[in-house]
Design an enzyme around this catalytic site. Sequence first.
Site, mmCIF file in Angstrom:
data_model
loop_
_atom_site.group_PDB
_atom_site.id
_atom_site.type_symbol
_atom_site.label_atom_id
_atom_site.label_comp_id
_atom_site.label_asym_id
_atom_site.label_seq_id
_atom_site.Cartn_x
_atom_site.Cartn_y
_atom_site.Cartn_z
ATOM 1 N N TYR A 279 0.964 -1.189 0.011
ATOM 2 C CA TYR A 279 0.018 -0.157 -0.094
ATOM 3 C C TYR A 279 0.968 1.223 -0.114
ATOM 4 C CZ TYR A 279 -4.043 2.985 1.316
ATOM 5 O OH TYR A 279 -5.051 4.043 1.068
ATOM 6 N N ARG B 267 -4.132 6.387 15.992
ATOM 7 C CA ARG B 267 -3.086 7.288 15.140
ATOM 8 C C ARG B 267 -3.574 8.508 14.674
ATOM 9 N NH1 ARG B 267 -2.754 2.970 10.007
ATOM 10 N NH2 ARG B 267 -4.489 3.882 8.911
HETATM 11 P P1 NAD Z 1 -13.727 1.350 -0.120
HETATM 12 O O1 NAD Z 1 -12.377 0.861 -0.145
HETATM 13 O O2 NAD Z 1 -14.766 1.377 1.147
HETATM 14 O O3 NAD Z 1 -14.806 1.298 -1.372
HETATM 15 C C1 NAD Z 1 -13.935 1.137 -2.510
HETATM 16 C C2 NAD Z 1 -14.686 1.297 -3.777
HETATM 17 O O4 NAD Z 1 -14.053 0.778 -4.928
HETATM 18 C C3 NAD Z 1 -15.835 0.271 -3.914
HETATM 19 O O5 NAD Z 1 -17.010 0.732 -4.218
HETATM 20 C C4 NAD Z 1 -15.566 -0.727 -4.863
HETATM 21 O O6 NAD Z 1 -16.426 -1.319 -5.578
HETATM 22 C C5 NAD Z 1 -14.749 0.163 -5.988
HETATM 23 N N1 NAD Z 1 -13.432 -0.611 -6.514
HETATM 24 C C6 NAD Z 1 -12.844 -1.595 -6.040
HETATM 25 N N2 NAD Z 1 -12.071 -1.949 -7.170
HETATM 26 C C7 NAD Z 1 -12.185 -1.334 -8.329
HETATM 27 C C8 NAD Z 1 -11.715 -1.428 -9.631
HETATM 28 N N3 NAD Z 1 -10.862 -2.291 -9.877
HETATM 29 N N4 NAD Z 1 -12.473 -0.435 -10.482
HETATM 30 C C9 NAD Z 1 -13.452 0.188 -10.059
HETATM 31 N N5 NAD Z 1 -13.852 0.374 -8.705
HETATM 32 C C10 NAD Z 1 -13.291 -0.554 -7.960
HETATM 33 O O7 NAD Z 1 -13.537 3.019 -0.332
HETATM 34 P P2 NAD Z 1 -12.553 4.148 0.630
HETATM 35 O O8 NAD Z 1 -12.044 3.425 1.963
HETATM 36 O O9 NAD Z 1 -13.283 5.252 0.692
HETATM 37 O O10 NAD Z 1 -11.242 4.093 -0.587
HETATM 38 C C11 NAD Z 1 -11.185 4.883 -1.487
HETATM 39 C C12 NAD Z 1 -9.998 5.298 -2.008
HETATM 40 O O11 NAD Z 1 -9.476 6.224 -0.717
HETATM 41 C C13 NAD Z 1 -8.877 4.076 -2.067
HETATM 42 O O12 NAD Z 1 -7.865 4.595 -3.054
HETATM 43 C C14 NAD Z 1 -8.190 4.011 -0.788
HETATM 44 O O13 NAD Z 1 -6.799 3.778 -0.809
HETATM 45 C C15 NAD Z 1 -8.070 5.595 -0.444
HETATM 46 N N6 NAD Z 1 -7.976 5.849 0.884
HETATM 47 C C16 NAD Z 1 -8.672 5.445 2.155
HETATM 48 C C17 NAD Z 1 -8.649 5.712 3.226
HETATM 49 C C18 NAD Z 1 -9.255 5.157 4.249
HETATM 50 O O14 NAD Z 1 -8.981 5.294 5.617
HETATM 51 N N7 NAD Z 1 -10.329 4.652 4.247
HETATM 52 C C19 NAD Z 1 -7.309 6.502 3.907
HETATM 53 C C20 NAD Z 1 -6.719 6.858 2.780
HETATM 54 C C21 NAD Z 1 -6.717 6.592 1.391
#
Ligand code: NAD
Length: 245
Positions: A147, A205
């Site tokens: 990641y 954190r």
């Molecule tokens: P999530 O992980 O709960 O949902 C992810 C969404 O992405 C789902 O709707 C899924 O269907 C879709 N998805 C998965 N694979 C896919 C693909 N190949 N093509 C298109 N769509 C796809 O959402 P989240 O936690 O809000 O994360 C979204 C982004 O934010 C990610 O890039 C994640 O790394 C980043 N992020 C999240 C956090 C956190 O703490 N949640 C922190 C920092 C960054």
Amino acid sequence: MRLAGKTILVTAAGQGIGRASAIALATEGARVIATDRDAGLLRGLEGMETAALDVTDAGAIAATAGRVGRLDGLFNCAGMVAQGSLLDLTDEDWDRSVALNVTAMMRLTRAVLPGMLDRAAETGTASILNMASMASSVKGFVNRTAYGATKAAVIGLTKAIAADFVGRGIRCNALCPGTVDTPSLRGRIAAAADPAQAERDFIARQPMGRLATVGDITPMVVYLLSDESRFVSGQAMLVDGGVTI
Ligand code: NAD
């Protein structure tokens, strides 16, 4: 309406930060094209165009780029977490992380960029926002090898795009959230050996003493995709509850 007249495509808009962002962008007047791998999750997104898009499918990216035409904004939100230190990391997890977190973002951006350049030639500006994380080149976290490495690559990709196209009206920034309460975070907590302790650890954190809500993140998304950020490019914007103070 801060985004009136703009057409913005969002990936992974089915849940979590992507969904909340699509709603926030539409609320500010954008024409939003909300996409997700799982089209069923796009139900209920009122007033938006929705389309299935698995961003790891190169053919689907080409088809989508041909269909959407000239975008003012792109939010590359799709991404995944593979847990584990280097000793736990499988080649498969590494490859999946690179494919989704980096290669897919590069491909979709490359596919829609000619249209965005045309649009920027007309309006003076178009904006790309790439989802990175505080877990990246910004800071190391335990059990986040694939990641952290791939989200660091997102920041490098963002800066390279920003450098190449700054003179042609394209801005490109990365978003680095802290720990956000989303379905996938809830899944990681539930999958832990001790879920209650895992939740306490995720909260601990953040010096601000809580998880981020998606609503803590969406104002930065709207800002970076609006003309309010017209003098901002190549930046990794932290919204992290004080983790990197
Ligand atoms: P999530 O992980 O709960 O949902 C992810 C969404 O992405 C789902 O709707 C899924 O269907 C879709 N998805 C998965 N694979 C896919 C693909 N190949 N093509 C298109 N769509 C796809 O959402 P989240 O936690 O809000 O994360 C979204 C982004 O934010 C990610 O890039 C994640 O790394 C980043 N992020 C999240 C956090 C956190 O703490 N949640 C922190 C920092 C960054």
